[in-house]
Design an enzyme around this catalytic site. Sequence first.
Site, PDB file in Angstrom:
ATOM      1  N   HIS A 120      -9.204   0.920   5.086  1.00  0.00           N
ATOM      2  CA  HIS A 120      -7.900   1.121   5.738  1.00  0.00           C
ATOM      3  C   HIS A 120      -8.079   2.021   6.963  1.00  0.00           C
ATOM      4  CE1 HIS A 120      -3.817   2.344   6.551  1.00  0.00           C
ATOM      5  NE2 HIS A 120      -3.467   1.232   5.937  1.00  0.00           N
ATOM      6  N   GLU A 149      -5.268  -5.424  10.576  1.00  0.00           N
ATOM      7  CA  GLU A 149      -4.221  -4.432  10.827  1.00  0.00           C
ATOM      8  C   GLU A 149      -4.487  -3.730  12.159  1.00  0.00           C
ATOM      9  OE1 GLU A 149      -2.212  -3.079   6.956  1.00  0.00           O
ATOM     10  OE2 GLU A 149      -4.060  -1.932   7.117  1.00  0.00           O
ATOM     11  N   SER A 161       3.617  -2.555  10.330  1.00  0.00           N
ATOM     12  CA  SER A 161       5.071  -2.593  10.539  1.00  0.00           C
ATOM     13  C   SER A 161       5.721  -3.919  10.156  1.00  0.00           C
ATOM     14  CB  SER A 161       5.412  -2.202  11.983  1.00  0.00           C
ATOM     15  OG  SER A 161       4.992  -0.870  12.248  1.00  0.00           O
ATOM     16  N   LYS A 177       0.164   4.292  -0.362  1.00  0.00           N
ATOM     17  CA  LYS A 177      -0.454   5.476   0.274  1.00  0.00           C
ATOM     18  C   LYS A 177      -0.216   6.722  -0.574  1.00  0.00           C
ATOM     19  CE  LYS A 177      -0.032   3.095   4.666  1.00  0.00           C
ATOM     20  NZ  LYS A 177       0.081   3.139   6.109  1.00  0.00           N
ATOM     21  N   GLU A 225      -6.492   4.419   8.067  1.00  0.00           N
ATOM     22  CA  GLU A 225      -6.335   5.865   7.825  1.00  0.00           C
ATOM     23  C   GLU A 225      -7.619   6.445   7.226  1.00  0.00           C
ATOM     24  OE1 GLU A 225      -2.707   5.386   5.631  1.00  0.00           O
ATOM     25  OE2 GLU A 225      -1.773   4.680   7.480  1.00  0.00           O
ATOM     26  N   ASN A 232       0.874  -1.176   0.000  1.00  0.00           N
ATOM     27  CA  ASN A 232       0.000   0.000   0.000  1.00  0.00           C
ATOM     28  C   ASN A 232       0.915   1.231   0.000  1.00  0.00           C
ATOM     29  OD1 ASN A 232      -1.803   2.039   0.515  1.00  0.00           O
ATOM     30  ND2 ASN A 232      -2.330   1.343   2.583  1.00  0.00           N
ATOM     31  N   GLY A 260       2.585   1.802  10.934  1.00  0.00           N
ATOM     32  CA  GLY A 260       3.516   2.924  10.819  1.00  0.00           C
ATOM     33  C   GLY A 260       4.209   3.275  12.121  1.00  0.00           C
TER      34      GLY A 260
HETATM   35  P1  PGA Z   1       3.040  -0.037   7.738  1.00  0.00           P
HETATM   36  O1  PGA Z   1       1.577   0.194   7.116  1.00  0.00           O
HETATM   37  O2  PGA Z   1       3.557  -1.305   7.109  1.00  0.00           O
HETATM   38  O3  PGA Z   1       3.814   1.173   7.347  1.00  0.00           O
HETATM   39  O4  PGA Z   1       2.854  -0.177   9.201  1.00  0.00           O
HETATM   40  C1  PGA Z   1       0.699  -0.881   6.947  1.00  0.00           C
HETATM   41  C2  PGA Z   1      -0.572  -0.380   6.331  1.00  0.00           C
HETATM   42  O5  PGA Z   1      -0.926   0.784   6.543  1.00  0.00           O
HETATM   43  O6  PGA Z   1      -1.251  -1.128   5.600  1.00  0.00           O
END
Ligand code: PGA
Length: 249
Positions: A94, A166, A212, A11, A96, A9, A172
């Site tokens: 997601h 997740e 992560s 983003k 976010e 992803n 992140g």
């Molecule tokens: P990350 O993000 O691997 O940077 O933690 C995962 C995601 O947002 O799907």
Amino acid sequence: MRKKIVAGNWKMNNNKRETAELIQALKPLNFSTDVRVMIAPAFTHLVQAEELTQVGRIEVLAQNMNASESGAFTGEISAGMLHSIGINKVILGHSERRAYYNETDVALKQKVETALTHDMEVVFCFGEELDQRKAGTHFEVVQTQLETALFDLSASQWSKIILAYEPVWAIGTGETASPDQAQEMHAFIRGLIASKYIQEVSDGVSILYGGSVKPANASSIFSQADVDGGLIGGAALNADDFTAIIQSA
Ligand code: PGA
């Protein structure tokens, strides 16, 4: 038999040139036929990504879409628009999108229905926040998310659903769920699906872990019985890291 999937992803990162460079760096990659590799660039680069991946097995998916077919929704992108450029997969829900754009499970249910109407595959994201994990309500939270958004689907519609657990506290942050924590939740999710539908549906759905994932922890997480790969954010922006993660699947 369900497949392992590693999805990047990207983003809101990478301009047009950087997107092309990252795709070119990933293209020579050889990976097992049991594994699917997906990348989700920004909307503006989907056409280019689709063209650059015509040869090879890398699949392109969108990061979001609107639930409506068309209309006065300034700034939004519909399933039909994605389909018209050859994109037939989308990430929905997601954390976010949930946190910054107020996407609820009720709204996501509608998006999932629209995507399936267009015969798209959905990578459906969900997971608890830190305070919910600390309070011990994480199983309940996940159950409600899945029941609200997905449990009205028919058994056959599940062939188009990929789940991505997740935990929000791991996205992140550099903090990952331990392999045991991931396995525990994934087994719980598979059990929920088996009790609502039948074992065959539950056995067929790929459940990805996200939060992560890095080259150093990917294989210990992916080797868990109910973890079928990962949804990768930060580490998917680096070709070497993403390649190492794919090779851990
Ligand atoms: P990350 O993000 O691997 O940077 O933690 C995962 C995601 O947002 O799907």
